[in-house]
Enzyme design. Structure first.
Site, PDB file in Angstrom:
ATOM      1  N   ARG A 100      -6.515  10.185  -0.221  1.00  0.00           N
ATOM      2  CA  ARG A 100      -6.247  10.660  -1.581  1.00  0.00           C
ATOM      3  C   ARG A 100      -7.549  10.820  -2.354  1.00  0.00           C
ATOM      4  NH1 ARG A 100      -2.948   6.375  -3.682  1.00  0.00           N
ATOM      5  NH2 ARG A 100      -3.305   5.316  -1.710  1.00  0.00           N
ATOM      6  N   HIS A 133       0.859  -1.177   0.000  1.00  0.00           N
ATOM      7  CA  HIS A 133       0.000   0.000   0.000  1.00  0.00           C
ATOM      8  C   HIS A 133       0.896   1.227   0.000  1.00  0.00           C
ATOM      9  CE1 HIS A 133      -2.953   2.955   1.075  1.00  0.00           C
ATOM     10  NE2 HIS A 133      -3.910   2.057   1.008  1.00  0.00           N
TER      11      HIS A 133
END
Ligand SMILES: Cc1cc2nc3c(=O)[nH]c(=O)nc-3n(C[C@H](O)[C@H](O)[C@H](O)COP(=O)(O)OP(=O)(O)OC[C@H]3O[C@@H](n4cnc5c(N)ncnc54)[C@H](O)[C@@H]3O)c2cc1C
Ligand code: SF4
Ligand code: SF4
Lengths: 227, 546
Positions: B340, B320
């Site tokens: 994000r 990740h």
């Protein structure tokens, strides 16, 4: 790793550990290989509920061992399990009223309003707030206030009225989600479309495409803008 | 300001460039640029970290060294440890692993009238499912469709996914959401009841459903409560499976569990066995820290492999892009992709963007590793590499208060260490996050071993070589339910008598002796060892000397 060693006491036993560690890491550093009192190690599962005092301070403090840094002269113990009853009920047989929750957990009416639960919650949840909301019959509010509950049970361990309120709150949330929240028409509609076979042919076509065709389609995707 | 002074200066640089960056959108990479970036910087391409399997159904294939070691391990049980015909429990369906997939399977099998046992390592719900924050995908909006979802999934997986599995995933998705809602999961909604959905890395439609940033926890605690309310399901906690039982014909027939409280073996005879043991981040491939829960040690792969099941895509792991790099206490823990999705940009030491924030995970992770290797990263006082994730940007884009409202779990996590997410950017670096591959399954979760089914992160094929955010929680529910239904059905059909034993283990041991000699390790691992010893990682998350 910087090795500034401090004194801590694990269930009364003296250890020196680096001050940069969390309580959980300190236990391991000291040699404990845990099976109880450790779960996700990320602050989401409530397995590592810990009670401590700092020598010289009478206050009892509460923390998640995986999210809290050690401090000098900590006297600590984990509470990996605290008996909590969960009466048998089937959600599918409930309608979603506050009365039902109180029928299942009638003892909630014994709440003294002392607020000890709120002070012991490592998630900073207004525990008394959700208990009160429930007692007033406001399931949606109880669900909302209790949403971040990780079910560690610390509030239960401290409750003078012996209330297992985090389970009652879970029931409120389940009732809200399944019975009270407004339904999504687009979801129901899509399920009906899928059942009617609307997308089958298109999916079949995609399944049979070779890599190159898929790549082209993928590259030409139209991306929905952000809001 | 809560950053030590050398970092403080760099934070200022991020603040200074924010206004200018607001106006820039970093271009997405083309297919070829992506490949070049991946080959040069993604950990999957670090050849010296892989080894070839010599024993078992996947002999000749490559996997991370740490995984090869446990797959080619020996069992802790002796061939003779099965007293004749004695079982502590007998059941129709044995579910190994009490996470999201396991509970979904158990509930569905119970609905189908089977007697069910869930055996799990720690407590029910101590699982990766509990930790998922970002969301769950389903194509249920008007501008979306299962076909569009299909294309996103398979493109995200670099066109390697098994088509039938992707079809099942996207077709069952809306129903999976409804199933969860009927069990009481509270999804984020608009006042009219429509789902609030957002983008995730690699999505072409806003189809990420969320439960604030506790999506996995909300799903897991709901499933756990439902399991507890069913009399037909027996739960055995602190009882990991350490070996499967098989018939002389090589069919699955139960398992041996180890009760961790009493250090005692339990034998279970079962008509069907469903493995839902999840991932393997705690094997710390290539020394990476991990976002996974304490029991994520890849046991299901080991058990299935020894019993003869084929694995798929085990040479690819998901790193990740945004694991915590500072503060040191929580290094490796996840910073959800939702950050994000909400608009936060990734920024290097010089205050510049260097990648489109919502490229697929492998691409973003590689870009971060590139920045750090090429000297544009930030080093923390503990020597950990990182780049900035500009969280205050969310407040500018979406209005003040958004961070606290949308990311309460993260705000709380960082506040414990004095960092205010809505005011200060945070430092991130890739963390070992997801096992892209696993036991090979078909669309009904069958494996190459009869009566052995697998679902969830322990399976391989659904996501190909790269999973998109939100498709794993979905996978867990979709295939968990399929496995439950199929497991109950197979149990119904298995009417003859059968005799669980350990023949497969005798054969395995012989193979190990022939090909590997002595000195193989004992597996499954069950739990990592983080106590202070030479070679151990101190603190589990730290970048120890492994
Ligand atoms: C921090 C984090 C955030 C994530 N965020 C998202 C997200 O936003 N969206 C998304 O879609 N996905 C997300 N994922 C991925 C997703 O959560 C997992 O892939 C998924 O939940 C796996 O579910 P599972 O049921 O297969 O495994 P798990 O939920 O991990 O459950 C496996 C269970 O099996 C048990 N077990 C292991 N070995 C044994 C054994 N030998 N015997 C018995 N039991 C055993 C474990 O203890 C555990 O309880 C995230 C993952 C992590 C770690
Ligand atoms: S409300 Fe109670 S059970 Fe929930 S997190 Fe707070 S202390 Fe733990
Ligand atoms: S601790 Fe118990 S009695 Fe006191 S306010 Fe909380 S629920 Fe009520």
């Amino acid at each position: 790793m910087n090795e500034n060693l401090i004194d801590i006491y694990i269930m009364g036993e003296h250890h020196q550990v680096p001050d940069s560690l969390t309580i959980l890491q300190a236990l391991e550093y000291a040699g404990y290989r845990l099976t109880r009192g450790v779960g996700c190690r990320g602050g989401f599962c409530g397995a590592c509920a810990t009670v401590y005092r700092v020598n010289g301070d009478y206050h009892l403090k509460f923390a998640l061992a995986c999210q809290t840094r050690v401090e000098p002269n900590m006297q600590l113990a984990m509470i990996p399990f605290f008996p909590a009853h969960r009466p048998r009920y089937r959600l599918s047989e409930l309608k979603g009223t506050a009365q039902e929750v109180l029928d299942i957990y009638p003892e909630l009416l014994r709440c003294y309003g002392c607020n000890t639960c709120t002070k012991s919650c490592p998630q900073d949840i207004d525990v008394l707030g959700y208990v009160s909301a429930l007692l007033r019959g406001e399931i949606a509010l109880a669900a909302d206030i209790s949403f971040d509950c990780i079910m560690c049970g610390l509030c239960v361990s401290r409750c003078p009225a012996e209330l297992v309120k985090h389970h009652a709150a879970l029931l409120c949330r389940r009732l809200y989600g399944s019975r009270l929240a407004p339904r999504s028409t687009h979801l129901a509609q899509r399920i009906a479309e899928i059942r009617s076979g609307k997308f089958k042919a298109e999916l079949e076509q995609l399944k049979n495409m070779d890599r190159k065709q898929l790549q082209e389609l993928y590259a030409a995707r139209e991306v929905e803008p952000e809001e | 300001m809560s950053y030590p002074s050398p970092l403080e200066e760099l934070v200022r640089r991020v603040n200074q460039t924010r206004e200018q960056r607001l106006k820039q959108s970093f271009p997405r990479l083309g297919a070829e640029e992506k490949q070049t970036l991946l080959k040069k910087f993604h950990p999957d391409y670090r050849a010296d970290s892989f080894a070839e399997l010599e024993v078992g159904p996947n002999a000749g294939e490559r996997a991370p060294k740490e995984l090869v070691r446990v797959l080619e391990g020996d069992s802790p049980v002796s061939d003779g440890s099965l007293g004749f015909g004695e079982f502590e429990y007998e059941t129709d369906v044995l579910v190994i692993g009490g996470g999201g997939a396991g509970c979904a399977a158990a509930i569905t099998a119970d609905d189908a009238g089977a007697r069910v046992i869930i055996a799990t390592k720690l407590r029910l719900g101590d699982a990766n499912t509990m930790m998922a924050q970002g969301g769950i995908q389903a194509a249920d909006k008007e501008n979306d469709s299962p076909a569009i979802h299909y294309l996103d999934v398979i493109g995200g997986g670099h066109f390697t996914n098994i088509p039938e599995l992707v079809e099942a995933l996207v077709t069952d998705a809306p129903e999976a959401i409804q199933w969860l809602e009927n069990l009481g999961v509270i999804f984020d909604k608009n006042p009219d009841g429509s789902m609030k959905t957002i983008h995730g890395g690699g999505t072409s439609r806003r189809r990420m459903h969320t439960c604030r940033d506790y999506t996995g926890a909300e799903i897991m605690r709901t499933l756990r409560d439902e399991v507890k309310s069913r009399q037909g399901i027996t739960v055995l906690e602190f009882s990991p499976a350490v070996e499967l039982l098989t018939t002389p014909e090589g069919e699955a027939a139960g398992a041996i569990l180890l009760n961790l409280n009493l250090n005692r073996y339990l034998r279970i005879k079962a008509k069907t066995v469903i493995i839902t043991t999840g991932g393997s981040g705690r094997l710390h491939y290539q020394g990476f820290p991990t976002s996974n829960h304490y029991g994520a040690t890849g046991d299901g792969l080991v058990l299935a492999y020894r019993a003869g099941a084929r694995l798929a895509f085990i040479d690819t792991m998901q790193y990740h892009p945004t694991g915590v790099a500072f503060p040191q206490q929580i290094v490796g823990q996840l910073v959800t992709e939702k950050v994000r999705s909400l608009g936060a940009q990734l920024v290097n030491r010089n205050g510049e963007q260097f990648v489109f924030p919502l490229e697929t995970r492998d691409v973003v992770a590689s870009a971060i590793i590139r920045e750090c290797q090429e000297g544009r990263g930030v080093k923390t006082p503990a020597g950990v590499d990182g780049v900035w994730l500009d969280t205050p940007m969310i407040e500018v884009l979406k209005g003040p208060g958004t961070v606290k409202r949308e990311l309460p779990a993260m705000v709380r996590q960082f506040a414990r260490f004095g960092i205010e997410l809505d005011k200060e950017p945070i430092l991130v670096y890739p963390t070992l996050h997801y096992q892209n591959g696993g036991v090979a399954i078909d669309a009904m979760c069958h494996t190459s071993v009869r009566y052995l089914l697998v679902a969830g992160e322990a399976s391989g094929g659904v996501h190909g070589r790269n999973r998109l955010m939100g498709n794993s929680l979905l996978d867990v529910i979709v295939f968990g339910r399929r496995a439950g239904r199929e497991g109950a059905q197979l149990a119904k059909e298995r009417t003859g008598s059968f005799f669980p034993g350990l023949e497969h283990l005798s054969r395995w041991r012989q193979l190990l002796r022939e090909r590997k000699g002595t000195g193989v390790s004992v597996s499954p691992v069950l739990l990592p060892d983080y106590t202070r010893k030479p070679g151990n990682r101190i603190g589990g998350q730290g970048v120890g000397e492994v």
